[in-house]
Design an enzyme around this catalytic site. Structure first.
Site, mmCIF file in Angstrom:
data_model
loop_
_atom_site.group_PDB
_atom_site.id
_atom_site.type_symbol
_atom_site.label_atom_id
_atom_site.label_comp_id
_atom_site.label_asym_id
_atom_site.label_seq_id
_atom_site.Cartn_x
_atom_site.Cartn_y
_atom_site.Cartn_z
ATOM 1 N N TRP A 1 -29.485 55.036 -23.232
ATOM 2 C CA TRP A 1 -30.335 54.750 -21.805
ATOM 3 C C TRP A 1 -31.554 55.636 -22.446
ATOM 4 O O TRP A 1 -31.703 56.861 -22.687
ATOM 5 C CB TRP A 1 -29.789 55.642 -20.904
ATOM 6 N N LYS B 1 -25.939 56.980 -14.134
ATOM 7 C CA LYS B 1 -24.950 57.566 -13.131
ATOM 8 C C LYS B 1 -24.835 59.169 -13.348
ATOM 9 O O LYS B 1 -24.735 60.015 -12.510
ATOM 10 C CB LYS B 1 -23.523 56.970 -13.451
ATOM 11 N N GLU C 1 -31.030 59.678 2.556
ATOM 12 C CA GLU C 1 -29.969 59.234 1.613
ATOM 13 C C GLU C 1 -30.143 57.731 2.097
ATOM 14 O O GLU C 1 -29.993 56.897 1.007
ATOM 15 C CB GLU C 1 -28.685 59.859 2.253
ATOM 16 N N CYS D 1 -26.452 57.681 -21.541
ATOM 17 C CA CYS D 1 -25.891 57.286 -22.655
ATOM 18 C C CYS D 1 -24.280 57.450 -22.773
ATOM 19 O O CYS D 1 -23.960 58.291 -22.209
ATOM 20 C CB CYS D 1 -26.423 58.208 -24.071
ATOM 21 N N ARG E 1 -22.492 54.001 -16.465
ATOM 22 C CA ARG E 1 -23.139 55.265 -16.590
ATOM 23 C C ARG E 1 -24.817 54.667 -16.534
ATOM 24 O O ARG E 1 -25.846 55.594 -16.379
ATOM 25 C CB ARG E 1 -22.961 56.044 -17.896
ATOM 26 N N HIS F 1 -47.632 62.675 12.764
ATOM 27 C CA HIS F 1 -48.440 63.485 11.784
ATOM 28 C C HIS F 1 -48.822 62.662 10.739
ATOM 29 O O HIS F 1 -49.006 63.427 9.678
ATOM 30 C CB HIS F 1 -47.736 64.645 11.663
ATOM 31 N N LYS G 1 -30.847 54.934 -1.009
ATOM 32 C CA LYS G 1 -29.996 53.779 -1.397
ATOM 33 C C LYS G 1 -30.683 52.538 -1.300
ATOM 34 O O LYS G 1 -30.580 51.905 -2.262
ATOM 35 C CB LYS G 1 -29.035 53.849 -0.292
ATOM 36 N N ASN H 1 -25.418 61.492 -27.967
ATOM 37 C CA ASN H 1 -25.818 61.805 -26.397
ATOM 38 C C ASN H 1 -26.614 63.169 -26.357
ATOM 39 O O ASN H 1 -26.278 64.218 -27.166
ATOM 40 C CB ASN H 1 -24.653 61.807 -25.455
ATOM 41 N N GLY H 2 -27.610 63.076 -25.700
ATOM 42 C CA GLY H 2 -28.415 64.455 -25.382
ATOM 43 C C GLY H 2 -29.542 64.361 -26.091
ATOM 44 O O GLY H 2 -30.188 63.196 -26.481
ATOM 45 N N GLU I 1 -32.954 52.873 -4.571
ATOM 46 C CA GLU I 1 -32.320 52.693 -5.713
ATOM 47 C C GLU I 1 -31.758 51.285 -6.095
ATOM 48 O O GLU I 1 -31.626 50.830 -7.158
ATOM 49 C CB GLU I 1 -30.833 53.530 -5.657
#
Ligand code: G6P
Length: 621
Positions: free
Chosen positions: A81, A616, A493, A2, A27, A516, A497, A106-107, A500
């Site tokens: 969000w 973000k 990573e 948010c 964000r 394995h 990526k 926000n929160g 995402e």
């Protein structure tokens, strides 16, 4: 996550709010909205699902259908969000109560259910599934028995558990914008004859570069002419005005199609900026980590790194460095696990948090937890972060800012690279302070870091061939990434990526673990990406590659010029770099993986900079 923007000005606030919302898009969000006080001192509001462009369309439609101007001097706006309640227009902020109070938040208000139950009994009607609507009702309720909106907000926040950054306006107190912060960041932008609020400075850069960073529990009463701040106890306090070094165009796209692409190509410069002022000839300046750093580092017996997402991967690379190169134990854990168990923290630990945003709720909570035993265990805290004045930097003993510049793409690229550079500097600084690193070794590391911008530049030159390779991922559901040593976290990573931004399922494995389990997945439909530097593990890795090749896997190998991986059959080999050392190798080999994900996402047509469901800056659990 948010975003908030708001303001009191002598001009129509709507274009400023819309521009601010656009600058907060990075964000991550699913809906947005604006509320303002019009010339008749009524609240007008427009909300919309989807992008800010959809909000603009809704505003135009509202103006036509209501014959309204939709302008005013005071207003608040939000990108949401979804946490409580699906992405939908009725859940989007601002939330309004009885046309008397409008709120952006926000929160998370953790006790919203009990507050909601009480408010329903008191006659309040709910039109959303959010936790935020209780804020609007609570402020409305207290406004009935308060002289000012400030007083009503001060009373209301006392009833909230959880985290909030709030912007509140009311026609009953039509000169004031009230801002409050606890657990979620909020800044005040100081203009000339106008003032603004935002969840981060980037939203306000077109209108000001001067900011006040509210502290925990602060509530501000803002008019065109003044900003008066009260602390958690209700006392008037002064907070310093700070000048941001960022300019409005430092967050613009330029010639690039996406921020992610821009940020990948900014990495040589970002590394130069991270190193600037931190090394002198062949030495790392230990004081780059703070004045007391050398004293603190001498006493450190082990390192505990806490982070999330991409930042966690940089911590995993550092574990190899700390243990291999200076023999110092280094533990790395994701913050969301660490904070909810009872970790054993040893005496004389350096507790390192890594975060591009400095606002990640889980990382902050882990830091708060460890601060409770800080004295007793002689623990020092260090934060490696890209955002000055963020919450983590304010809570830590030592701070190292990565100076990567604003990162707008949700998928982190240059922030990660500069975190690794910061960790290499930390390794050297701790190693030297404790006498665990020879001068010769330090000189080699420093020289390697100085070469790094050039190495990254060369790796970037492989974009065309990587773009070609990306085509073989377009119709695949799954991919495997392999590496050994520090290349294992780099493989993790690379897989993150790809997930995402292209939504292809991807997993990373240490190549030695193949037999394995994951070997069972291998067939001609699964691309396998392997990183093959010319190091001690190369021969072992080549054997692992043969195991995949024999089972028909489609292989892409990024190797060092001297690695000489055999490129016949279903194996495509790119000589991604040359002359990399132990520190520079993982940083350099990550570059082709970033480019690969980017080009796969382009082919798939996904939203590269704002991938679905992601944010973000993750300021909630
Ligand atoms: C989000 C971002 C990731 C980031 C992670 C940790 O999930 O989308 O790119 O790695 O948060 O964020 P931090 O700001 O703490 O590095």
């Amino acid at each position: 996550m948010c975003g908030i923007v708001g303001g009191v000005a002598e001009r129509n606030i709507v274009p400023i709010l819309l521009e601010g919302l656009k600058r907060l898009e990075y964000r991550g969000y699913d809906s947005s909205g604006i509320a303002l006080l019009n010339a008749n001192q009524e609240i007008e509001r427009v909300r919309s699902l989807g992008k800010i462009s959809a909000l603009e369309t809704s505003i135009e439609a509202y103006k036509r259908s209501e014959s309204a101007l939709f302008n005013g001097f005071i207003g608040i706006a939000h990108t949401r969000w979804a946490t409580h309640g699906v992405p939908a227009e009725n859940n989007a902020h601002p939330h309004i109560c009885n046309n008397q109070v409008a709120v952006v938040h926000n929160g998370i208000i953790e006790n919203y259910q009990s507050l909601k139950a009480e408010q329903i009994v008191e006659g309040y009607r709910f039109t959303s599934e959010t936790d935020t609507e209780v804020v609007a009702h609570a402020v409305h309720k207290f406004l009935q028995s308060s002289k000012t909106l400030l007083e009503a907000v001060q009373k209301a926040v006392k009833t909230f558990d959880g985290a909030y950054a709030l912007g509140v306006v009311s026609p009953q107190d039509n000169h004031h914008l009230i801002a409050a912060r606890k657990g979620s960041p909020l800044v005040i932008g100081i203009g000339i004859g106008e003032h603004f609020i935002a969840s981060d400075v980037s939203a306000l850069l077109p209108v000001t570069q001067n900011f006040i960073f509210l502290e925990e529990g602060d509530i501000a009463e803002i008019t065109r002419e003044s900003v008066v701040i009260y602390d958690i106890a209700g006392n008037k306090v002064e907070r310093p005005v700070k000048q941001s070094q960022l300019s409005a165009n430092s967050v613009e796209l330029g010639e690039h199609r996406h921020y992610m692409h821009k940020e990948i190509f900014e990495q040589p410069q970002a590394v130069i900026d991270t190193l600037e002022g931190r090394i002198s000839q062949d030495h790392v300046l230990v004081s780059s980590f703070g004045h007391q750093a050398e004293e603190i580092f001498k006493q450190v017996n082990q390192i505990q790194i806490i982070a999330c997402g991409t930042s966690y991967h940089s911590g995993l690379v550092a574990k190899y460095w700390f243990e291999d190169i200076i023999g110092l134990p280094c533990f790395v854990e994701v913050a969301s696990e660490y904070r909810y168990r009872n970790p054993v923290v040893l005496n004389n630990t350096l507790f390192v948090t890594i975060s591009q945003s400095g606002e990640t709720a889980d990382t902050l909570a882990a830091l708060q937890q460890v601060k409770k035993i800080k004295q007793e265990k002689n623990i020092a805290t260090l934060c490696i972060c890209n955002v000055p004045e963020s919450s983590l930097t304010r809570e830590s003993d030592l701070i190292f800012l990565t100076h990567a510049g604003p990162e707008i793409g949700v998928a982190s690229t240059k922030a990660f690279t500069t975190q690794l550079v910061a960790l290499a500097l930390l390794l050297t600084a701790v190693g030297r302070s404790k006498g665990l690193m020879t001068e010769k070794r330090e000189n080699i590391i420093v020289k390697g870091l100085q070469k790094l911008p050039g190495l990254i530049q060369k790796a970037l030159e492989h974009e065309d061939v990587i773009k070609e390779m990306a085509k073989c991922f377009a119709d695949r559901d799954s991919a495997l990434f392999l590496g050994r040593g520090t290349m294992y976290p780099i493989a993790m990573e690379g897989a993150l990526k790809l997930k995402e931004i292209s939504y292809i399922h991807a997993e990373a494995y240490p190549a030695g673990e193949l037999k394995h389990g994951p070997l069972a997945l291998i067939d001609e439909a699964i691309p396998v990406v392997t990183i093959a530097p010319n190091d001690d593990l190369l021969e072992k890795l080549k054997s692992n590659l043969q195991e995949v090749k024999a089972r028909g896997g489609q292989m892409i190998v990024f190797e060092d010029e001297k690695s000489n991986v055999d490129s016949e059959g279903n194996m495509r080999v790119v000589k991604a770099t040359s002359n990399v050392g132990r520190i520079t190798a993982p940083i350099t080999f990550n570059i082709p993986l970033q480019l690969l994900s980017y080009h796969v996402a382009l082919i798939k047509g996904t939203d590269v900079d704002q991938p679905r469901n992601l944010a973000k800056s993750v300021t909630v659990e």
